[in-house]
Design a protein around this motif. Structure first.
Motif, mmCIF file in Angstrom:
data_model
loop_
_atom_site.group_PDB
_atom_site.id
_atom_site.type_symbol
_atom_site.label_atom_id
_atom_site.label_comp_id
_atom_site.label_asym_id
_atom_site.label_seq_id
_atom_site.Cartn_x
_atom_site.Cartn_y
_atom_site.Cartn_z
ATOM 1 N N GLU A 181 10.217 -13.112 60.341
ATOM 2 C CA GLU A 181 9.687 -12.213 61.536
ATOM 3 C C GLU A 181 9.399 -10.389 61.216
ATOM 4 O O GLU A 181 9.369 -10.014 59.833
ATOM 5 C CB GLU A 181 11.339 -11.155 61.547
ATOM 6 N N PRO A 182 8.232 -10.210 62.406
ATOM 7 C CA PRO A 182 8.626 -8.797 61.610
ATOM 8 C C PRO A 182 8.940 -7.822 61.553
ATOM 9 O O PRO A 182 10.791 -8.145 61.584
ATOM 10 C CB PRO A 182 6.954 -8.743 62.991
ATOM 11 N N VAL A 183 8.744 -6.245 60.780
ATOM 12 C CA VAL A 183 8.878 -5.479 60.551
ATOM 13 C C VAL A 183 8.309 -4.129 61.619
ATOM 14 O O VAL A 183 7.242 -4.832 61.246
ATOM 15 C CB VAL A 183 9.177 -5.429 59.041
ATOM 16 N N ALA A 184 9.594 -3.443 61.841
ATOM 17 C CA ALA A 184 8.218 -2.526 62.244
ATOM 18 C C ALA A 184 8.455 -1.258 61.342
ATOM 19 O O ALA A 184 9.316 -0.798 60.901
ATOM 20 C CB ALA A 184 9.945 -2.206 63.860
ATOM 21 N N VAL A 185 7.236 -1.025 61.180
ATOM 22 C CA VAL A 185 6.031 -0.196 60.860
ATOM 23 C C VAL A 185 6.224 1.023 61.140
ATOM 24 O O VAL A 185 6.486 1.558 62.087
ATOM 25 C CB VAL A 185 5.022 -0.862 59.971
ATOM 26 N N GLY A 206 5.268 4.114 63.169
ATOM 27 C CA GLY A 206 3.915 4.484 64.232
ATOM 28 C C GLY A 206 4.488 2.438 65.042
ATOM 29 O O GLY A 206 3.244 2.287 66.321
ATOM 30 N N GLU A 207 4.903 1.451 64.547
ATOM 31 C CA GLU A 207 5.302 0.372 65.331
ATOM 32 C C GLU A 207 6.652 0.043 65.752
ATOM 33 O O GLU A 207 7.338 0.721 65.744
ATOM 34 C CB GLU A 207 4.700 -0.772 64.758
ATOM 35 N N VAL A 208 6.400 -1.203 66.897
ATOM 36 C CA VAL A 208 7.582 -1.277 67.629
ATOM 37 C C VAL A 208 7.592 -2.979 67.055
ATOM 38 O O VAL A 208 6.304 -3.847 66.484
ATOM 39 C CB VAL A 208 7.818 -0.843 68.428
ATOM 40 N N VAL A 209 8.895 -3.445 67.802
ATOM 41 C CA VAL A 209 9.467 -5.125 67.340
ATOM 42 C C VAL A 209 9.491 -5.740 69.051
ATOM 43 O O VAL A 209 10.538 -4.487 69.440
ATOM 44 C CB VAL A 209 9.827 -5.726 66.530
ATOM 45 N N VAL A 210 8.729 -6.181 69.357
ATOM 46 C CA VAL A 210 9.657 -7.070 70.633
ATOM 47 C C VAL A 210 9.898 -8.162 70.356
ATOM 48 O O VAL A 210 9.325 -9.050 70.018
ATOM 49 C CB VAL A 210 8.206 -6.714 71.446
ATOM 50 N N ALA A 211 11.116 -8.428 71.589
ATOM 51 C CA ALA A 211 11.815 -9.866 71.843
ATOM 52 C C ALA A 211 10.271 -10.395 72.756
ATOM 53 O O ALA A 211 10.689 -9.742 74.129
ATOM 54 C CB ALA A 211 13.089 -10.203 71.804
ATOM 55 N N VAL A 212 9.494 -11.212 72.956
ATOM 56 C CA VAL A 212 8.838 -12.004 73.468
ATOM 57 C C VAL A 212 9.617 -12.929 74.353
ATOM 58 O O VAL A 212 10.073 -13.638 74.765
ATOM 59 C CB VAL A 212 7.855 -12.429 73.097
ATOM 60 N N GLU A 213 9.433 -12.432 76.283
ATOM 61 C CA GLU A 213 10.087 -12.708 77.453
ATOM 62 C C GLU A 213 8.758 -13.827 77.613
ATOM 63 O O GLU A 213 9.636 -14.488 77.964
ATOM 64 C CB GLU A 213 10.840 -11.836 77.946
ATOM 65 N N ARG A 214 7.661 -13.381 77.924
ATOM 66 C CA ARG A 214 6.564 -14.279 78.345
ATOM 67 C C ARG A 214 5.380 -14.089 78.328
ATOM 68 O O ARG A 214 4.916 -12.782 77.792
ATOM 69 C CB ARG A 214 6.729 -13.661 80.266
ATOM 70 N N ARG A 226 10.984 -7.447 75.315
ATOM 71 C CA ARG A 226 11.889 -5.761 74.696
ATOM 72 C C ARG A 226 11.938 -5.259 73.785
ATOM 73 O O ARG A 226 12.140 -6.225 72.820
ATOM 74 C CB ARG A 226 13.375 -6.678 76.014
ATOM 75 N N VAL A 227 11.663 -4.300 73.521
ATOM 76 C CA VAL A 227 11.764 -3.777 72.192
ATOM 77 C C VAL A 227 12.861 -4.123 71.390
ATOM 78 O O VAL A 227 14.137 -3.298 72.160
ATOM 79 C CB VAL A 227 10.802 -2.519 72.368
ATOM 80 N N THR A 228 13.064 -4.156 70.149
ATOM 81 C CA THR A 228 14.372 -4.527 69.642
ATOM 82 C C THR A 228 14.300 -3.863 68.412
ATOM 83 O O THR A 228 15.263 -3.540 68.140
ATOM 84 C CB THR A 228 14.635 -6.051 69.247
ATOM 85 N N ALA A 229 13.684 -3.177 67.657
ATOM 86 C CA ALA A 229 13.486 -2.357 66.854
ATOM 87 C C ALA A 229 12.562 -1.388 66.455
ATOM 88 O O ALA A 229 11.488 -1.414 67.215
ATOM 89 C CB ALA A 229 13.394 -3.427 65.847
ATOM 90 N N VAL A 230 12.078 -0.289 65.919
ATOM 91 C CA VAL A 230 11.465 0.422 65.695
ATOM 92 C C VAL A 230 11.185 1.373 64.466
ATOM 93 O O VAL A 230 12.347 1.273 63.868
ATOM 94 C CB VAL A 230 11.375 1.992 66.668
ATOM 95 N N GLY A 231 9.905 1.332 63.900
ATOM 96 C CA GLY A 231 9.586 2.117 63.122
ATOM 97 C C GLY A 231 9.742 3.405 63.034
ATOM 98 O O GLY A 231 10.097 4.152 64.349
ATOM 99 N N ASP A 232 9.475 4.258 61.569
ATOM 100 C CA ASP A 232 9.514 4.879 61.168
ATOM 101 C C ASP A 232 8.547 5.922 62.283
ATOM 102 O O ASP A 232 7.622 5.895 62.533
ATOM 103 C CB ASP A 232 8.982 5.575 60.212
ATOM 104 N N ARG A 256 9.168 -13.367 68.397
ATOM 105 C CA ARG A 256 8.911 -11.408 68.796
ATOM 106 C C ARG A 256 7.957 -11.429 67.765
ATOM 107 O O ARG A 256 6.455 -11.832 67.574
ATOM 108 C CB ARG A 256 9.808 -11.343 66.599
ATOM 109 N N LEU A 257 7.133 -10.128 68.087
ATOM 110 C CA LEU A 257 5.565 -9.647 68.148
ATOM 111 C C LEU A 257 5.769 -8.062 67.481
ATOM 112 O O LEU A 257 6.891 -6.790 68.091
ATOM 113 C CB LEU A 257 5.075 -9.572 69.510
ATOM 114 N N ALA A 258 5.229 -7.114 67.031
ATOM 115 C CA ALA A 258 4.782 -6.204 66.296
ATOM 116 C C ALA A 258 3.625 -5.524 66.923
ATOM 117 O O ALA A 258 2.488 -6.193 66.907
ATOM 118 C CB ALA A 258 5.253 -5.995 64.904
ATOM 119 N N VAL A 259 4.118 -4.698 67.316
ATOM 120 C CA VAL A 259 2.193 -3.626 68.182
ATOM 121 C C VAL A 259 2.703 -2.221 67.557
ATOM 122 O O VAL A 259 3.231 -1.742 67.749
ATOM 123 C CB VAL A 259 2.615 -4.253 69.566
ATOM 124 N N PRO A 260 1.980 -1.358 67.696
ATOM 125 C CA PRO A 260 1.936 -0.062 67.429
ATOM 126 C C PRO A 260 2.942 0.452 69.076
ATOM 127 O O PRO A 260 1.987 0.278 69.747
ATOM 128 C CB PRO A 260 0.216 0.512 67.623
#
Length: 344
Positions: free
Chosen positions: A19-23, A25-33, A69-75, A127-131
């Motif tokens: 699973e990706p980690v929210a580094v 400046g980034e977030v992790v998203v639970a992908v729905e579509r 939907r965003v599930t986690a956020v990084g610093d 899951r997907l990690a993006v800025p």
């Protein structure tokens, strides 16, 4: 988590991946579509130019038209993002070059592209990690399917705007695929008379189902003055046809890409005093497209033929259309759906 991995042309697997980690400046998203598009098919076949230019390589995870939907956020990221429904820009500029500083990060030479370029994993996973800088919040009226149609819709909206239609203008769209139909929807919303040119009876019949009564094959396009022509095809000869078809002082918009160079006579362009525009990305139009969907100005949901799970992605990219698919040109993926669920 489960993820779809393309390992070589025509070779793929659905695997368990970290699973990706929210580094920062980034977030992790639970992908729905996730929407599948022609770019994904080009990677599947190995024809995509980025593979040969060193911008992309196997193995890779596709998926650049997405919502979730965003599930986690990084610093450094506001915790208020957690739980919000979002989609994201595909184009991730470096942020420091001249183009980025001028607001043109979508053509940054050093850009990453989600699921496409620079090793940035795409959304064909749970899951997907993006800025966080790439995110656009979705209002309640924009559901998961609409959210995954924002990215292609923004491309189409920019193309329609570049055509500069006025109420009553006559426009011609070449190619009734997803982008062409979206362009047609935005042109119609602007009050233009829309004509569509395609190849297959099925694609033109579907366009008529969407309310576009002026549909033609290439040999049947009427000799009418077209104030703007949008080429949303992948045929190398159609850019020249677009120039031949447009009225003097009209506008040409090129958003389709052929597999080989297209050529037309620039003398005709000059002598007809035509404005020609190229559209690469929906990035500058994402927010406006979300508003258009939320306000009901355009509803592209009929374009989605069906929704499948990760286990069916390889078959779809290989050209196999699910038996349950409707007439629309777009296939969506819900990473939460297993083959055993039968898709939707």
């Amino acid at each position: 988590m489960r993820a779809f991995e393309l390992t070589a042309p025509g070779e793929f697997a659905v695997r368990e991946a970290p699973e990706p980690v929210a580094v920062p400046g980034e977030v992790v998203v639970a992908v729905e579509r996730v929407g599948l598009c022609g770019t994904d098919v080009e990677f599947f076949t190995g024809a995509m130019a980025y593979l040969h230019e060193g911008h992309s390589s196997y193995p890779m995870r596709l998926g650049h038209e997405w919502s979730g939907r965003v599930t986690a956020v990084g610093d450094g990221v506001d915790a208020d993002w957690i739980g919000r429904r979002v989609m994201g820009d595909t184009m991730l500029g470096c942020g420091t070059c001249r183009r980025c500083r001028r607001g043109h990060q979508h053509v940054c030479e050093r850009r990453q592209e989600v699921g496409i370029r620079g090793g940035r994993d795409g959304a064909l996973a749970e899951r997907l990690a993006v800025p966080v800088s790439s995110l656009h919040a979705l209002p309640d009226s924009v559901d998961a399917a609409l959210g995954a149609l924002v990215e292609p819709g923004a491309n189409a909206m920019r193309a329609a705007r570049a055509a500069a239609p006025r109420p009553g203008d006559r426009t011609l769209v070449l190619g009734p695929g997803t982008i062409g139909l979206l362009v047609a929807m935005f042109l119609r919303a602007a009050g233009a008379e829309v004509h569509l040119m395609g190849i297959t009876d099925a694609s033109l019949a579907f366009a008529r189902e969407l309310g576009f009564e002026h549909t033609w094959t290439e040999d049947a396009v009427p000799d009418l003055p077209f104030d703007a022509v949008v080429d949303a095809s992948n045929a190398a000869h159609l850019p020249a046809l677009a120039l031949e078809s447009v009225e003097p002082a009209g506008r040409l918009v090129y958003i389709g890409l052929a597999g080989e160079p297209s050529r037309f006579d620039t003398r005709t362009l000059v002598l007809k005093d035509v404005t020609a525009v190229g559209i690469l990305s929906g990035s500058p139009g994402l927010a406006a497209t979300i508003r258009a969907y939320a306000d009901g100005l355009v509803d592209p949901r009929p374009l989605v033929a069906t929704t499948v799970g990760l286990d069916e992605v390889g078959d779809v990219l290989a050209g196999k259309r699910p038996d349950r698919a409707g007439p629309g040109p777009k296939i969506h993926v819900d990473p939460r759906v297993d083959r055993a669920d039968g898709g939707r």
